[in-house]
Write a protein that holds these residues in place. Sequence first.
Motif, PDB file in Angstrom:
ATOM      1  N   HIS A  33      -7.221  -3.638   5.983  1.00 53.18           N
ATOM      2  CA  HIS A  33      -6.796  -2.331   5.487  1.00 53.18           C
ATOM      3  C   HIS A  33      -5.509  -2.459   4.683  1.00 53.18           C
ATOM      4  O   HIS A  33      -5.404  -1.957   3.588  1.00 53.18           O
ATOM      5  CB  HIS A  33      -6.634  -1.376   6.667  1.00 53.18           C
ATOM      6  CG  HIS A  33      -6.100  -0.016   6.291  1.00 53.18           C
ATOM      7  ND1 HIS A  33      -4.771   0.310   6.438  1.00 53.18           N
ATOM      8  CD2 HIS A  33      -6.704   1.064   5.775  1.00 53.18           C
ATOM      9  CE1 HIS A  33      -4.591   1.563   6.013  1.00 53.18           C
ATOM     10  NE2 HIS A  33      -5.737   2.036   5.610  1.00 53.18           N
ATOM     11  N   HIS A  34      -4.523  -3.127   5.235  1.00 49.50           N
ATOM     12  CA  HIS A  34      -3.272  -3.390   4.519  1.00 49.50           C
ATOM     13  C   HIS A  34      -2.632  -4.625   5.159  1.00 49.50           C
ATOM     14  O   HIS A  34      -3.055  -5.063   6.227  1.00 49.50           O
ATOM     15  CB  HIS A  34      -2.327  -2.188   4.615  1.00 49.50           C
ATOM     16  CG  HIS A  34      -1.807  -1.957   6.000  1.00 49.50           C
ATOM     17  ND1 HIS A  34      -2.551  -1.319   6.984  1.00 49.50           N
ATOM     18  CD2 HIS A  34      -0.647  -2.307   6.601  1.00 49.50           C
ATOM     19  CE1 HIS A  34      -1.861  -1.286   8.108  1.00 49.50           C
ATOM     20  NE2 HIS A  34      -0.696  -1.881   7.914  1.00 49.50           N
TER      21      HIS A  34
ATOM     22  N   PRO B  23      -5.591  13.011   4.970  1.00 48.37           N
ATOM     23  CA  PRO B  23      -4.917  13.123   3.671  1.00 48.37           C
ATOM     24  C   PRO B  23      -4.200  11.867   3.203  1.00 48.37           C
ATOM     25  O   PRO B  23      -3.921  11.737   2.015  1.00 48.37           O
ATOM     26  CB  PRO B  23      -3.923  14.272   3.882  1.00 48.37           C
ATOM     27  CG  PRO B  23      -3.740  14.366   5.359  1.00 48.37           C
ATOM     28  CD  PRO B  23      -5.024  13.920   5.964  1.00 48.37           C
ATOM     29  N   VAL B  24      -3.913  10.951   4.126  1.00 53.08           N
ATOM     30  CA  VAL B  24      -3.184   9.744   3.735  1.00 53.08           C
ATOM     31  C   VAL B  24      -3.988   8.503   4.115  1.00 53.08           C
ATOM     32  O   VAL B  24      -4.232   8.248   5.297  1.00 53.08           O
ATOM     33  CB  VAL B  24      -1.781   9.692   4.385  1.00 53.08           C
ATOM     34  CG1 VAL B  24      -1.035   8.443   3.940  1.00 53.08           C
ATOM     35  CG2 VAL B  24      -0.985  10.945   4.035  1.00 53.08           C
ATOM     36  N   TYR B  25      -4.375   7.752   3.099  1.00 51.17           N
ATOM     37  CA  TYR B  25      -5.145   6.523   3.305  1.00 51.17           C
ATOM     38  C   TYR B  25      -4.429   5.562   4.254  1.00 51.17           C
ATOM     39  O   TYR B  25      -5.031   4.992   5.159  1.00 51.17           O
ATOM     40  CB  TYR B  25      -5.379   5.857   1.943  1.00 51.17           C
ATOM     41  CG  TYR B  25      -6.064   4.525   2.023  1.00 51.17           C
ATOM     42  CD1 TYR B  25      -7.442   4.426   1.935  1.00 51.17           C
ATOM     43  CD2 TYR B  25      -5.331   3.359   2.206  1.00 51.17           C
ATOM     44  CE1 TYR B  25      -8.076   3.206   2.029  1.00 51.17           C
ATOM     45  CE2 TYR B  25      -5.959   2.129   2.307  1.00 51.17           C
ATOM     46  CZ  TYR B  25      -7.328   2.063   2.223  1.00 51.17           C
ATOM     47  OH  TYR B  25      -7.921   0.842   2.325  1.00 51.17           O
ATOM     48  N   TYR B  26      -3.129   5.394   4.031  1.00 54.90           N
ATOM     49  CA  TYR B  26      -2.331   4.410   4.784  1.00 54.90           C
ATOM     50  C   TYR B  26      -2.389   4.648   6.291  1.00 54.90           C
ATOM     51  O   TYR B  26      -2.267   3.720   7.069  1.00 54.90           O
ATOM     52  CB  TYR B  26      -0.888   4.498   4.291  1.00 54.90           C
ATOM     53  CG  TYR B  26       0.026   3.357   4.683  1.00 54.90           C
ATOM     54  CD1 TYR B  26      -0.194   2.063   4.240  1.00 54.90           C
ATOM     55  CD2 TYR B  26       1.167   3.582   5.463  1.00 54.90           C
ATOM     56  CE1 TYR B  26       0.668   1.025   4.569  1.00 54.90           C
ATOM     57  CE2 TYR B  26       2.032   2.553   5.783  1.00 54.90           C
ATOM     58  CZ  TYR B  26       1.777   1.273   5.338  1.00 54.90           C
ATOM     59  OH  TYR B  26       2.646   0.254   5.657  1.00 54.90           O
TER      60      TYR B  26
ATOM     61  N   TRP C 140      -8.015  -2.778  -6.378  1.00 53.03           N
ATOM     62  CA  TRP C 140      -6.821  -1.953  -6.217  1.00 53.03           C
ATOM     63  C   TRP C 140      -6.896  -0.641  -6.971  1.00 53.03           C
ATOM     64  O   TRP C 140      -6.329   0.377  -6.527  1.00 53.03           O
ATOM     65  CB  TRP C 140      -5.571  -2.769  -6.536  1.00 53.03           C
ATOM     66  CG  TRP C 140      -5.569  -3.987  -5.655  1.00 53.03           C
ATOM     67  CD1 TRP C 140      -5.710  -5.279  -6.039  1.00 53.03           C
ATOM     68  CD2 TRP C 140      -5.539  -3.992  -4.221  1.00 53.03           C
ATOM     69  NE1 TRP C 140      -5.767  -6.093  -4.935  1.00 53.03           N
ATOM     70  CE2 TRP C 140      -5.663  -5.336  -3.804  1.00 53.03           C
ATOM     71  CE3 TRP C 140      -5.427  -3.004  -3.241  1.00 53.03           C
ATOM     72  CZ2 TRP C 140      -5.669  -5.712  -2.469  1.00 53.03           C
ATOM     73  CZ3 TRP C 140      -5.425  -3.376  -1.911  1.00 53.03           C
ATOM     74  CH2 TRP C 140      -5.542  -4.717  -1.538  1.00 53.03           C
TER      75      TRP C 140
ATOM     76  N   HIS D  63       0.815  -1.218   0.000  1.00 50.89           N
ATOM     77  CA  HIS D  63       0.000   0.000   0.000  1.00 50.89           C
ATOM     78  C   HIS D  63       0.846   1.265   0.000  1.00 50.89           C
ATOM     79  O   HIS D  63       0.479   2.270  -0.597  1.00 50.89           O
ATOM     80  CB  HIS D  63      -0.865   0.033   1.264  1.00 50.89           C
ATOM     81  CG  HIS D  63      -2.199  -0.571   1.067  1.00 50.89           C
ATOM     82  ND1 HIS D  63      -2.425  -1.896   1.221  1.00 50.89           N
ATOM     83  CD2 HIS D  63      -3.384  -0.039   0.720  1.00 50.89           C
ATOM     84  CE1 HIS D  63      -3.709  -2.153   0.987  1.00 50.89           C
ATOM     85  NE2 HIS D  63      -4.298  -1.042   0.670  1.00 50.89           N
TER      86      HIS D  63
ATOM     87  N   MET E  68      -6.869   7.111  -2.687  1.00 48.20           N
ATOM     88  CA  MET E  68      -5.623   7.787  -2.279  1.00 48.20           C
ATOM     89  C   MET E  68      -5.403   9.076  -3.069  1.00 48.20           C
ATOM     90  O   MET E  68      -5.053  10.109  -2.503  1.00 48.20           O
ATOM     91  CB  MET E  68      -4.429   6.865  -2.514  1.00 48.20           C
ATOM     92  CG  MET E  68      -4.315   5.723  -1.523  1.00 48.20           C
ATOM     93  SD  MET E  68      -2.848   4.719  -1.933  1.00 48.20           S
ATOM     94  CE  MET E  68      -3.071   3.354  -0.777  1.00 48.20           C
TER      95      MET E  68
ATOM     96  N   ARG F 150      -8.787   1.596  -4.680  1.00 42.45           N
ATOM     97  CA  ARG F 150      -7.901   2.039  -3.610  1.00 42.45           C
ATOM     98  C   ARG F 150      -7.025   3.209  -4.077  1.00 42.45           C
ATOM     99  O   ARG F 150      -6.880   4.218  -3.370  1.00 42.45           O
ATOM    100  CB  ARG F 150      -7.025   0.838  -3.189  1.00 42.45           C
ATOM    101  CG  ARG F 150      -6.238   0.963  -1.949  1.00 42.45           C
ATOM    102  CD  ARG F 150      -7.034   1.052  -0.678  1.00 42.45           C
ATOM    103  NE  ARG F 150      -8.163   0.164  -0.522  1.00 42.45           N
ATOM    104  CZ  ARG F 150      -8.182  -0.941   0.240  1.00 42.45           C
ATOM    105  NH1 ARG F 150      -7.102  -1.303   0.906  1.00 42.45           N
ATOM    106  NH2 ARG F 150      -9.277  -1.645   0.371  1.00 42.45           N
TER     107      ARG F 150
END
Lengths: 338, 338
Positions: free
Chosen positions: B205-206, B182-185, A52, A27, A59, A55
Motif C-alpha cells: 500500500h505504501h 475519503p483518504v487513500y493513505y 503512480w 504517498h 486519491m 494512484r
Amino acid sequence: MDDIKEGLRYAFQTKNVLTLAISGTGHSGMEAVLSNLLEPGENVLIAITGTWGDRAADMARRYGAIVNTVSSKFGTTLKLSEIEDAVARVRPKLFFIVQGDSSTGVLQPVDNLSAICRRYNCLLAVDVVASLGAVPFYMDRWGIDAAYAGSQKVLGAPPGLAPISFSPRARDVIFSRKTPAPVYYWDMKLVGRQWKCFDEDRIYHHTISSTLLYGLREGLSILADEGLEHAIQRHRTCAKRLYNELEKIGFELFVENEDDRLCTVTTVYIPDWVTWDDVALYMRRQNVTVSGGMGPTAGKAFRIGIMGYNATLQTVTYLINVLQESIKHVKLVTASKL
Amino acid sequence: MDDIKEGLRYAFQTKNVLTLAISGTGHSGMEAVLSNLLEPGENVLIAITGTWGDRAADMARRYGAIVNTVSSKFGTTLKLSEIEDAVARVRPKLFFIVQGDSSTGVLQPVDNLSAICRRYNCLLAVDVVASLGAVPFYMDRWGIDAAYAGSQKVLGAPPGLAPISFSPRARDVIFSRKTPAPVYYWDMKLVGRQWKCFDEDRIYHHTISSTLLYGLREGLSILADEGLEHAIQRHRTCAKRLYNELEKIGFELFVENEDDRLCTVTTVYIPDWVTWDDVALYMRRQNVTVSGGMGPTAGKAFRIGIMGYNATLQTVTYLINVLQESIKHVKLVTASKL
C-alpha cells in the motif's frame, strides 16, 4: 527544521517559502498536493505513465475532484503534443505528472510543461519521489507549482517523511480556497505554520518525528556536500553501466529508448531463457533484492533499484556478478533435473 | 509487523483482527478513525474535555460529517448522564471521546459507555494517545469499537506511528461504506491488507518506515515484559507522589478531583507567588522541560508529563528537586532586584 527547509530548497532547486517535510511517506506527499490544491467538483488532469498516476487519480476522486487522464503507452513517455491537447480539452485546475515512474522505469520530461500550463491557466504538480537528487529537476526554472518526494529514495534517509514544496502561485490557491482543505493533517496553512514558512510564530500542529527529522537532515546534508550535479552524473554513469551489462547478458530493457529511462529504477523484461523466480531467490540469499514488476510491469518485468548511497559502479559490478552467478546456478540446477 | 500486531493487541487488550500501526503520528490515528467510520452527511457526537475533542470536531467537519458536541466544564469529566442525554438527542453514527486529554490533564472514564452506545446503535471511538499503557484500558471488555494511540507517549518509541484498532462491528461499517474512504493513505481496507489483517496475501500500500517499526516493536516488547498491570501501577504511584509533592510546595492542581486526573500529564495552575516563566526557563537549563498550557489551559496552567520509561519515583524526585531549586533561585533573583 530550518536546516531541512534549506536543504530541501537546494534539492528542489527552489526559493519557495512553503517548502517542508510532511509527516508521512511519499504517498502522503501525493495526498497533500492533491488535497490542498483541489476542491470538490474541480477538474484535474492526471498523466498516467505507470502505477503512480493511477494512484493519484484514485486519491483525487476521493477528494471529489473530476478526474481526467491522459496515458502514455507503457514504457514510453507522453509527448508534449499529447499533453497540450489534453490540457486544452480538459481545462483542468491542476495538471499532475510523475517525473520518474518507478513502476515502469520511465523518465518523463517535465522541463517543458509550464508554458502549456500557464497558457491554459492551470497549476503544474510533479511527483519526484523516485527521481529527486538523481536526475535534473529545477522547480523554479521549470515553473513547477508543486512537487514532493520521499525521504528514503535518493536522499537515503529513513522512510516516513515526504519533502514537499509549493510555488507562490500554488500557495495563493491554497490560501484562497472556498472550502477548507479536506484533511487537517495535511492542511498546508497549518503545517506551514509549524514549519515557520510564514511570517508568524511557529505554532504546534502535530508531533513531528524528531528521529526522522535528524535522518532527513543528514541525507540532505550529504547531498549538499556532494553537490546535485555530481550526484546526477553519478546516477547516470551507474545506470549506463547497468544497461550495458544487462544487455550483454541478454536481457531486454522494458523502456526501449535510453533517454526515456529513469536512472534510479531499471525495468527489465523477465527472460524466457532462465527460470527468473529462482534467479531472484538465489540473488536474495546473497543480499541482493531485485523487485518484481508493479502495475503495468507486474508479471512482465523485474525492477532493479540503484539510487542514493548505493549508486556506485561497485554496486553495479557486484549486482551483475551476483546476477550472473545466480543465472549459472539456476541453469545448472535445471540441467541436472533433466 | 506480525509481532507489532500481537504487541498492540496486548496493549489495547483486544482480539481485534484489524489492529495495526498507521504511518503517521497520533493525529493520523484520529484522522483514520474519523475518515473510515464517517460518511458525508452523517451525524457524529464528539465529547470535548480539552483540545483534542476540538481537533476531532475540526477533522470530522472537513470530512463532511455533521458535528455535534457535548462539553465538560474544563478540568472535570463528562458525567454519564450528560453523555447519555447527548447520544439520545443527537442519535449519532459515532460517539468520539478522549480517555486522557493531555491539554487539561483530565482522565475520562470510558469503561461504562458502550451500553449507552449500543442502546442508540452508535459506534464508540476512544482516543488513548496519552493514556494507553498507563491507565486501565480494556478495549474488548469495555465494548470499544475504535481506538488509537501514539508510538511516542507511554510506549516510548520514536514518534511517527499511530497504533490503531477496530472492532468487528467497526470493521463491518468500514466494509459496507456507501462512499469510498475519503483518504487513500488511511483507507483501512487497503492498509489492513498491507498489515495482513484479512485472510488475504499481504499487498503493498505504501512504504512503511522500517526504522519506526523496529522502534515500536521494542516499545511494545518492553511493555509486555513488564506487564500492563505493573506499568499502570507504576504510573499511578508516580502521579500520586507528584501530586503530594506539588501540593506541599504550594501548587494547586488544575483537576480538582484526584480520580479525574490523568496520571501521565499533570496540569498545575501557574502560581502567583513566583515568576513562573523564569522558573520554567531555569528548569530547562537543568534538562527538565515543563510544558506550557494548551487549549483550555493556555496561560492558566503548566503541564508536567511523566510517562513510560520516565515514570519512576526517581524521576519525580529529581523533578521536584529541580523545581524547588529553580523557585528558590528565581525568588532570590527577584529579591535582589528589589
